[in-house]
Design a protein around this motif. Structure first.
Motif, short mmCIF file in Angstrom:
data_model
loop_
_atom_site.label_atom_id
_atom_site.label_comp_id
_atom_site.label_asym_id
_atom_site.label_seq_id
_atom_site.Cartn_x
_atom_site.Cartn_y
_atom_site.Cartn_z
N PHE A 56 11.09 1.40 3.06
CA PHE A 56 12.47 1.80 3.34
C PHE A 56 13.46 1.15 2.37
N ASN A 57 13.03 0.08 1.69
CA ASN A 57 13.92 -0.61 0.75
C ASN A 57 13.93 0.02 -0.63
N SER A 58 12.97 0.90 -0.92
CA SER A 58 12.89 1.46 -2.26
C SER A 58 14.06 2.38 -2.53
N ALA A 59 14.62 2.25 -3.73
CA ALA A 59 15.75 3.08 -4.15
C ALA A 59 16.87 3.09 -3.13
N GLU A 60 17.06 1.96 -2.46
CA GLU A 60 18.11 1.86 -1.45
C GLU A 60 19.45 1.64 -2.13
N PRO A 61 20.43 2.53 -1.92
CA PRO A 61 21.72 2.35 -2.58
C PRO A 61 22.44 1.12 -2.08
N THR A 62 23.20 0.49 -2.96
CA THR A 62 23.90 -0.74 -2.59
C THR A 62 25.00 -0.47 -1.56
N ASP A 63 25.46 0.79 -1.47
CA ASP A 63 26.53 1.11 -0.52
C ASP A 63 25.99 1.80 0.72
N SER A 64 24.75 1.48 1.12
CA SER A 64 24.12 2.18 2.24
C SER A 64 24.80 1.92 3.57
N PHE A 65 25.67 0.91 3.65
CA PHE A 65 26.45 0.66 4.86
C PHE A 65 27.91 1.11 4.70
N LYS A 66 28.21 1.93 3.67
CA LYS A 66 29.59 2.33 3.40
C LYS A 66 29.69 3.85 3.31
N PRO A 67 29.92 4.57 4.39
CA PRO A 67 29.98 4.03 5.75
C PRO A 67 28.62 3.82 6.38
N GLY A 68 27.59 4.51 5.91
CA GLY A 68 26.27 4.34 6.49
C GLY A 68 25.26 5.26 5.83
N SER A 69 24.03 5.25 6.34
CA SER A 69 22.98 6.07 5.74
C SER A 69 21.85 6.28 6.74
N VAL A 70 21.09 7.35 6.50
CA VAL A 70 19.89 7.66 7.28
C VAL A 70 18.75 7.86 6.30
N LYS A 71 17.64 7.21 6.55
CA LYS A 71 16.48 7.34 5.66
C LYS A 71 15.24 7.64 6.50
N ASN A 72 14.58 8.77 6.22
CA ASN A 72 13.46 9.26 7.03
C ASN A 72 12.12 9.04 6.35
N ALA A 73 11.16 8.57 7.13
CA ALA A 73 9.75 8.59 6.73
C ALA A 73 9.11 9.73 7.51
N ASN A 74 8.81 10.82 6.82
CA ASN A 74 8.22 11.98 7.49
C ASN A 74 7.24 12.66 6.54
N ALA A 75 6.77 13.83 6.90
CA ALA A 75 5.76 14.51 6.08
C ALA A 75 6.27 14.82 4.68
N ALA A 76 7.57 15.04 4.53
CA ALA A 76 8.12 15.36 3.22
C ALA A 76 8.23 14.12 2.34
N THR A 77 8.71 13.01 2.90
CA THR A 77 8.98 11.82 2.11
C THR A 77 7.81 10.85 2.04
N PHE A 78 6.87 10.96 2.99
CA PHE A 78 5.74 10.04 3.11
C PHE A 78 4.53 10.85 3.53
N PRO A 79 3.77 11.43 2.57
CA PRO A 79 2.71 12.38 2.91
C PRO A 79 1.68 11.87 3.91
N ALA A 80 1.45 10.57 3.99
CA ALA A 80 0.49 10.04 4.96
C ALA A 80 0.89 10.35 6.39
N MET A 81 2.15 10.74 6.62
CA MET A 81 2.61 11.11 7.95
C MET A 81 2.11 12.49 8.38
N VAL A 82 1.60 13.29 7.46
CA VAL A 82 1.13 14.63 7.79
C VAL A 82 0.08 14.56 8.89
N GLY A 83 0.27 15.36 9.93
CA GLY A 83 -0.70 15.44 11.00
C GLY A 83 -0.49 14.47 12.15
#
Length: 230
Positions: A56-83
């Motif tokens: 979740f820390n990879s390529a994390e923008p420095t302004d991720s709390f301004k105002p905020g951010s959502v980062k998903n680990a799912n089948a699209a972003t993390f293929p091991a989640m498939v199934g």
């Protein structure tokens, strides 16, 4: 019926921080995993230990709390989640940041607070009451599948939450964006206001699929946050 505060948050002018549309990182790998007949076959596809880690820390923008951010680990972003039928999301809400009213058509959503003081609102279906909870560290709430929900960090410090959803392709529909995609006269009819200036009212609604926004004037005034601050 949606209570006054929830309705106020629903229609606030929005200023989004980041594009949150999940893009498939490796379509070929996802396709191969979907076709794998056995766990043994899956392990012959995910051959490296690194294939089983999502950072979740990879390529994390420095302004991720301004105002905020959502980062998903799912089948699209993390293929091991498939199934596995799951999505894990990292929610970062800066002072007075909120997630605007939305719903997930294919997933129930469980949210646990790690830090901060976050208020949530949830409307499950017509004729049921609005449920509002306060999430402080270690507390969790549930947003059932298809329910409209929103949340706001009430504090002047950052809030960090983890969200678990029981689908690897949850879908997200922002309510205001969806409403403003239909005909102008139908929007006016829905509001019971035949003179509503739809184009002016909806001109500042951001594109769908974006992250968090600044929330209520009360919180922003209390925390000394300017509306123009990004």
């Amino acid at each position: 019926m949606i209570n006054h505060l929830f309705a106020t948050i629903l229609f606030l002018p929005l200023a989004y921080a980041m594009d949150k549309l999940d893009k498939t990182v490796n379509q070929d790998l996802v396709s191969r995993l979907k076709l794998a007949a056995t766990v043994y076959d899956r392990h012959n596809i995910l051959t490296k230990d690194e294939d089983w880690i999502y950072d979740f820390n990879s390529a994390e923008p420095t302004d991720s709390f301004k105002p905020g951010s959502v980062k998903n680990a799912n089948a699209a972003t993390f293929p091991a989640m498939v199934g596995h039928g799951m999505t894990i999301a990292q929610l970062k809400l800066g002072p007075c940041a909120m997630l605007p009213a939305h719903y997930h058509p294919r997933a129930a959503n469980m949210v646990v607070a790690i830090t901060g003081n976050t208020t949530t609102w949830m409307v499950n279906e017509n004729a049921v009451r609005t449920v509002s909870t306060t999430l402080t560290p270690g507390k969790m709430t549930i947003f059932p599948t298809g329910s409209i929900h929103s949340m706001q960090n009430n504090g002047c410090d950052d809030a960090y939450l983890i969200s678990a959803l029981n689908s690897e392709d949850t879908g997200t529909m922002n309510i205001v964006n969806g409403l403003w995609s239909i005909r102008d006269d139908m929007i006016r009819a829905a509001f019971g206001n035949p003179t509503l200036d739809v184009k002016t009212t909806g001109k500042d609604i951001p594109e769908v699929g974006t992250g968090s926004t600044y929330g209520s004037d009360e919180c922003m005034n209390r925390c000394g946050i300017s509306k123009g601050k990004t």
